[in-house]
Design an enzyme around this catalytic site. Structure first.
Site, PDB file in Angstrom:
ATOM      1  CB  SER A 105      -0.972  -0.002   1.176  1.00 26.19           C
ATOM      2  OG  SER A 105      -2.005  -0.935   0.957  1.00 26.19           O
ATOM      3  CB  VAL A 106       4.407   2.154   0.076  1.00 26.31           C
ATOM      4  CG1 VAL A 106       5.260   3.356  -0.321  1.00 26.31           C
ATOM      5  CG2 VAL A 106       4.610   1.848   1.567  1.00 26.31           C
TER       6      VAL A 106
END
Length: 386
Positions: A105-106
Site C-alpha cells: 500500500s505504499v
C-alpha cells in the site's frame, strides 16, 4: 527441505516463508508492466555512516538497538537518509540493492503523487465526480462520490479490509486482481469490474475515514482515463525518468491488463528512498520540480481530523490525519508517512531532515505490535539525529 524460492507459487507467495523470496520476485509470479527509468541513474549521496548499534530505544520493557529492532521486525531492506545522504543501509541476506520489492500500500501514496501531477496539468479535477472519468462506476459506491473522496479514503462503501478472512471481501478482491488463483467454478471478473460493483454504505461520503484498497485501484483507473495513457507509462514519464531512478519498477496487472495501483508497485530500496526525498523536498528532487509543492503542503495541513477520529485506524495514530493517500501521524505536521502491509514504510521527518524507508516480509499482513515497534524505531532515530 524446500527453499522459499522453489516452493513459492501464486497460491502462497504472500505467506511466510515463501514471501521472503516472493516479495522480490513478483515479476516471476504475476503479470506485470514495466515502469521504465531513464538512461542515467542518479546515485544517492553518502554521508558518514551511523552505527545503528549505538541508537537505543526502550520497547515493552526491553532496551534494544536499532539493529536489533530491524532484525526482530523481519526487515529485508532499510535505508536512513539525512539531508538526502545515506547514513545507514541494511539488507537481509536474501535481498540485494537492485531487487524490486513489492511495497503493497505504499503504492497508494505514489499513485496519489501521480494524480497530483495530472491535476496540476489540468487533466484531472480532484473535485469532479468519479463518473466523469469512469462512467462504469454509476450505480456503485463510486457513483455519487468525488475524486477527493477517493483520495482521502472517505468514500461511503461496503467493503471490509480483512486480510486474513479466506472468504471475505479481500479474498474475492485478490482473485479479481490476479493475486490468487481462480477457485474452481468461479468466473473471472477482473479488477475493474470488481470495484465498479462495490455497494455504497449507509452514511454520506466524506463523513469518516474508511481504509479501502479498491479506492486506490479506482484512482488508478481514473488517472488512466484522465490522461489517456497506461499507468506504467505515466509513472515512467512523470516520476521515474525525471528523478533518474536507479531501477525500472514493476506494476502488477490483472488478467485484463488493469494496473493494481493500490498495492502492486515493486521498487528497489534506493528508489523508495528517492520517493521519500521527493516528499521531503516538497516536490523538488535535486533541484528539479517533479511534484507540485502545494500537493505536499496540502497533505501536511488539510487532512480532516474529524473524519480520521471517526475512522478505523485511530489506534495507529491517535493524533493523526490522512490526506491524498498519505498519513500525517502527529499533530505537529512535521512528519508524514506511507505504509504497506507486511512492513513496508516511507517515513519523512521534516524537522530532522530525515527519510527512513523499510521493506519487510512480516508474516502477518497487518501487525499492530510490529507497526508500533517500527514507529518507535523511526522516532528514536529522529531523536538521535536531533
Amino acid at each position: 527441505m524446500t527453499t522459499p524460492a522453489s516452493s513459492a507459487t501464486l497460491a502462497n507467495w504472500r505467506q511466510h516463508p515463501h514471501s521472503i523470496w516472493g516479495f522480490t520476485h513478483v515479476e516471476q509470479l504475476l503479470t506485470v508492466a514495466t515502469v521504465k527509468t531513464g538512461a542515467a541513474a542518479s546515485p544517492l549521496a553518502r554521508a558518514t555512516a551511523l552505527d545503528l548499534r549505538t541508537v537505543r530505544l526502550d520497547w515493552e520493557g526491553r532496551s534494544m538497538t536499532a539493529d536489533e529492532v530491524l532484525a526482530e521486525t523481519f526487515t529485508d531492506g532499510f535505508l536512513l537518509l539525512q539531508d538526502g545522504a545515506v547514513l545507514a543501509e541494511r539488507y537481509a541476506p536474501h535481498q540485494q540493492p537492485h531487487d524490486r520489492h513489492i511495497i503493497f500500500s505504499v503504492s497508494k501514496s505514489v499513485t496519489a503523487a501521480l494524480a497530483a501531477i495530472l491535476a496540476e496539468q489540468g487533466l484531472l479535477d480532484p473535485d469532479a465526480p468519479v463518473t466523469r472519468y469512469v462512467p462504469e462506476a454509476t450505480g456503485s459506491a463510486y457513483g455519487d462520490c468525488t475524486v477527493r473522496h477517493v483520495l482521502d479514503m472517505t468514500v461511503s462503501i461496503r467493503f471490509i479490509e480483512d486480510y486474513l478472512d479466506p472468504y471475505g471481501d479481500v479474498a474475492r478482491y485478490r482473485v479479481a486482481m490476479g493475486w490468487n488463483p481462480l477457485p474452481p467454478g468461479m468466473e473471472a471478473e477482473g479488477l475493474h469490474r470488481f470495484i465498479a460493483r462495490l455497494p455504497k454504505a449507509e452514511h454520506p461520503h466524506g463523513e469518516r475515514f474508511h481504509y479501502v484498497s479498491p479506492n486506490t485501484d479506482m484512482l488508478g483507473w481514473i488517472i488512466e482515463r484522465a490522461a489517456g495513457e497506461t499507468f506504467a507509462s505515466l509513472l515512467s514519464r512523470h516520476i521515474w525518468q525525471p528523478m533518474g531512478m536507479a531501477q525500472d519498477a514493476f506494476m502488477t496487472l490483472d488478467g485484463e491488463g488493469a494496473a493494481r495501483t493500490a498495492g502492486g508497485l515493486c521498487v528497489s530500496l534506493g528508489d523508495l528512498a528517492r520517493i521519500g526525498e521527493l516528499m521531503r523536498g516538497r516536490g523538488l528532487f535535486r533541484g528539479r520540480r517533479v511534484l507540485p509543492e502545494a500537493f505536499v503542503t496540502d497533505i501536511l495541513e488539510a487532512g480532516d481530523r474529524q473524519a480520521w477520529i471517526k475512522g478505523d485506524l485511530l489506534h495507529l495514530f491517535p493524533e493523526g490525519r490522512y490526506r491524498s493517500q498519505w498519513y500525517v501521524p502527529e499533530a505537529s505536521s512535521n512528519v508524514l508517512c506511507a505504509i504497506g502491509i507486511h512492513g513496508q514504510w516511507i517515513y519523512v521527518d521534516f524537522a530532522r531532515r530525515m527519510v527512513a524507508v523499510k521493506q519487510s516480509s512480516q508474516p502477518i499482513p497487518a501487525d499492530d505490535a510490529i507497526d508500533q515497534q517500527t514507529l518507535a524505531l523511526f522516532r528514536a532515530l529522529a531523536q538521535h539525529l536531533g
